[in-house]
Design a protein around this motif. Structure first.
Motif, PDB file in Angstrom:
ATOM      1  N   THR A  38       0.851  -1.192   0.000  1.00 30.24           N
ATOM      2  CA  THR A  38       0.000   0.000   0.000  1.00 30.24           C
ATOM      3  C   THR A  38       0.882   1.236   0.000  1.00 30.24           C
ATOM      4  O   THR A  38       2.003   1.239   0.532  1.00 30.24           O
ATOM      5  CB  THR A  38      -0.934   0.038   1.231  1.00 30.24           C
ATOM      6  N   HIS A  39       0.360   2.291  -0.611  1.00 27.34           N
ATOM      7  CA  HIS A  39       1.112   3.545  -0.730  1.00 27.34           C
ATOM      8  C   HIS A  39       0.166   4.712  -0.438  1.00 27.34           C
ATOM      9  O   HIS A  39      -0.775   4.957  -1.189  1.00 27.34           O
ATOM     10  CB  HIS A  39       1.710   3.686  -2.141  1.00 27.34           C
ATOM     11  N   GLY A  40       0.412   5.388   0.678  1.00 27.87           N
ATOM     12  CA  GLY A  40      -0.405   6.538   1.046  1.00 27.87           C
ATOM     13  C   GLY A  40      -1.877   6.210   1.213  1.00 27.87           C
ATOM     14  O   GLY A  40      -2.749   7.055   0.947  1.00 27.87           O
ATOM     15  N   LEU A  41      -2.173   5.015   1.686  1.00 27.63           N
ATOM     16  CA  LEU A  41      -3.564   4.559   1.762  1.00 27.63           C
ATOM     17  C   LEU A  41      -4.319   5.325   2.850  1.00 27.63           C
ATOM     18  O   LEU A  41      -3.930   5.317   4.022  1.00 27.63           O
ATOM     19  CB  LEU A  41      -3.619   3.056   2.035  1.00 27.63           C
ATOM     20  N   THR A  42      -5.396   5.975   2.434  1.00 30.55           N
ATOM     21  CA  THR A  42      -6.174   6.829   3.323  1.00 30.55           C
ATOM     22  C   THR A  42      -7.655   6.453   3.233  1.00 30.55           C
ATOM     23  O   THR A  42      -8.155   6.150   2.152  1.00 30.55           O
ATOM     24  CB  THR A  42      -6.008   8.318   2.920  1.00 30.55           C
ATOM     25  N   LYS A  43      -8.321   6.461   4.376  1.00 33.60           N
ATOM     26  CA  LYS A  43      -9.766   6.224   4.395  1.00 33.60           C
ATOM     27  C   LYS A  43     -10.414   7.229   5.352  1.00 33.60           C
ATOM     28  O   LYS A  43     -10.056   7.293   6.535  1.00 33.60           O
ATOM     29  CB  LYS A  43     -10.088   4.798   4.842  1.00 33.60           C
ATOM     30  N   VAL A  44     -11.348   8.011   4.798  1.00 37.81           N
ATOM     31  CA  VAL A  44     -12.068   8.999   5.591  1.00 37.81           C
ATOM     32  C   VAL A  44     -13.555   8.702   5.483  1.00 37.81           C
ATOM     33  O   VAL A  44     -14.094   8.559   4.377  1.00 37.81           O
ATOM     34  CB  VAL A  44     -11.788  10.432   5.102  1.00 37.81           C
ATOM     35  N   TYR A  45     -14.222   8.600   6.624  1.00 38.61           N
ATOM     36  CA  TYR A  45     -15.671   8.428   6.667  1.00 38.61           C
ATOM     37  C   TYR A  45     -16.297   9.765   7.043  1.00 38.61           C
ATOM     38  O   TYR A  45     -15.908  10.391   8.032  1.00 38.61           O
ATOM     39  CB  TYR A  45     -16.070   7.377   7.697  1.00 38.61           C
ATOM     40  N   GLY A  46     -17.276  10.211   6.256  1.00 40.25           N
ATOM     41  CA  GLY A  46     -17.945  11.468   6.545  1.00 40.25           C
ATOM     42  C   GLY A  46     -17.170  12.664   6.019  1.00 40.25           C
ATOM     43  O   GLY A  46     -16.120  12.534   5.375  1.00 40.25           O
ATOM     44  N   GLU A  47     -17.689  13.869   6.327  1.00 42.65           N
ATOM     45  CA  GLU A  47     -17.088  15.099   5.830  1.00 42.65           C
ATOM     46  C   GLU A  47     -17.055  16.151   6.926  1.00 42.65           C
ATOM     47  O   GLU A  47     -17.746  16.059   7.940  1.00 42.65           O
ATOM     48  CB  GLU A  47     -17.891  15.633   4.632  1.00 42.65           C
ATOM     49  N   GLY A  48     -16.238  17.152   6.690  1.00 39.41           N
ATOM     50  CA  GLY A  48     -16.173  18.303   7.591  1.00 39.41           C
ATOM     51  C   GLY A  48     -15.716  17.958   8.993  1.00 39.41           C
ATOM     52  O   GLY A  48     -14.867  17.085   9.193  1.00 39.41           O
ATOM     53  N   ARG A  49     -16.335  18.610   9.966  1.00 38.28           N
ATOM     54  CA  ARG A  49     -15.918  18.410  11.350  1.00 38.28           C
ATOM     55  C   ARG A  49     -16.233  17.015  11.874  1.00 38.28           C
ATOM     56  O   ARG A  49     -15.618  16.549  12.825  1.00 38.28           O
ATOM     57  CB  ARG A  49     -16.599  19.450  12.248  1.00 38.28           C
TER      58      ARG A  49
END
Length: 235
Positions: free
Chosen positions: A8-19
């Motif tokens: 993996t390279h720079g693997l990012t996971k974000v759930y939702g948005e904003g604050r």
């Protein structure tokens, strides 16, 4: 030099948005060599299960790349990911997810009907020490036996990789050691790479590689020079 089965390279996971956004993975760079038993260790919420879900083809990353051998998982469409899971990956979870109305043999047989190069269901159950219990229903089996049926079901399609998410979490120490012994045997006899996600530090003793997770990223990777047998693990 052993080739990586996953990278993996720079693997990012974000759930939702904003604050309210939750950053489950924060730029993970990782290589997992083929044929190893690797333990992903860390507290709940550290990102280890999210990583497993992404490289297992069950979820998608927000950014970064994940490769299985030379195949870019992050560029696959849903159909390609389904084929990848079917042909290459077996899953074992904390809860066994067996069909209660089917025998142990029939639970394993379900998977072999869609696999490309399946093992005989009876042979898969023999591999986990349950040949004599193949005609029993889940309600007639102990928790450890049900987990071994789940493992037999996962390995019956002869996957390259076996993903195990807290496989001993619902088991006592004696039964848990028996399940770890089965996973070790599968790694040695079938050559499958075994990835175990857990928060139980004791499990790390049997691994070739221990990948520590904290706050959505790898905090350290330790290669075990002297692996313990499941019997030697202090639960």
């Amino acid at each position: 030099m052993t080739k990586n089965i996953y990278s993996t390279h720079g693997l990012t996971k974000v759930y939702g948005e904003g604050r309210s956004a939750v950053h489950a993975l924060r730029g993970v760079n990782l290589g997992i060599p083929q044929g190893e038993v690797a333990v992903l260790l860390g507290p709940s919420g550290s990102g280890k299960s999210t990583l497993l879900n992404i490289i297992g083809g069950l979820d998608r990353s927000t950014e970064g790349t994940a490769f299985f051998q030379d195949q870019n998982l992050t560029e696959m469409n849903d159909k390609q990911l389904t084929r990848y899971r079917r042909d290459h990956v077996g899953f074992v979870f904390q809860f066994y997810n067996l069909m209660p109305s089917l025998t142990a043999y029939e639970n394993v047989e379900l998977v072999t009907e869609i696999a490309k190069n399946p093992m005989d269901p009876g042979d898969a159950l023999a591999l986990v020490g349950l040949r004599e219990r193949m005609d029993h229903f889940p309600a007639q089996l102990s928790g450890g036996e049900q987990q071994r049926v789940a493992i037999a079901r996962a390995v019956a399609k002869q996957p390259n990789v076996l993903f195990c998410d807290e496989p001993t979490g619902a088991l006592d120490s004696i039964t848990g050691r028996a399940v770890l012994h089965v996973l070790k045997d599968i790694n040695e006899k079938l050559g499958a790479t075994v990835l175990i996600v857990t928060h139980a530090a004791a499990t790390a003793g049997m691994a070739d590689r221990v990948i520590h997770f904290a706050d959505g990223n790898v905090s350290k990777v330790i290669e075990n020079k002297t692996k313990l047998s499941p019997e030697e693990i202090e639960w």
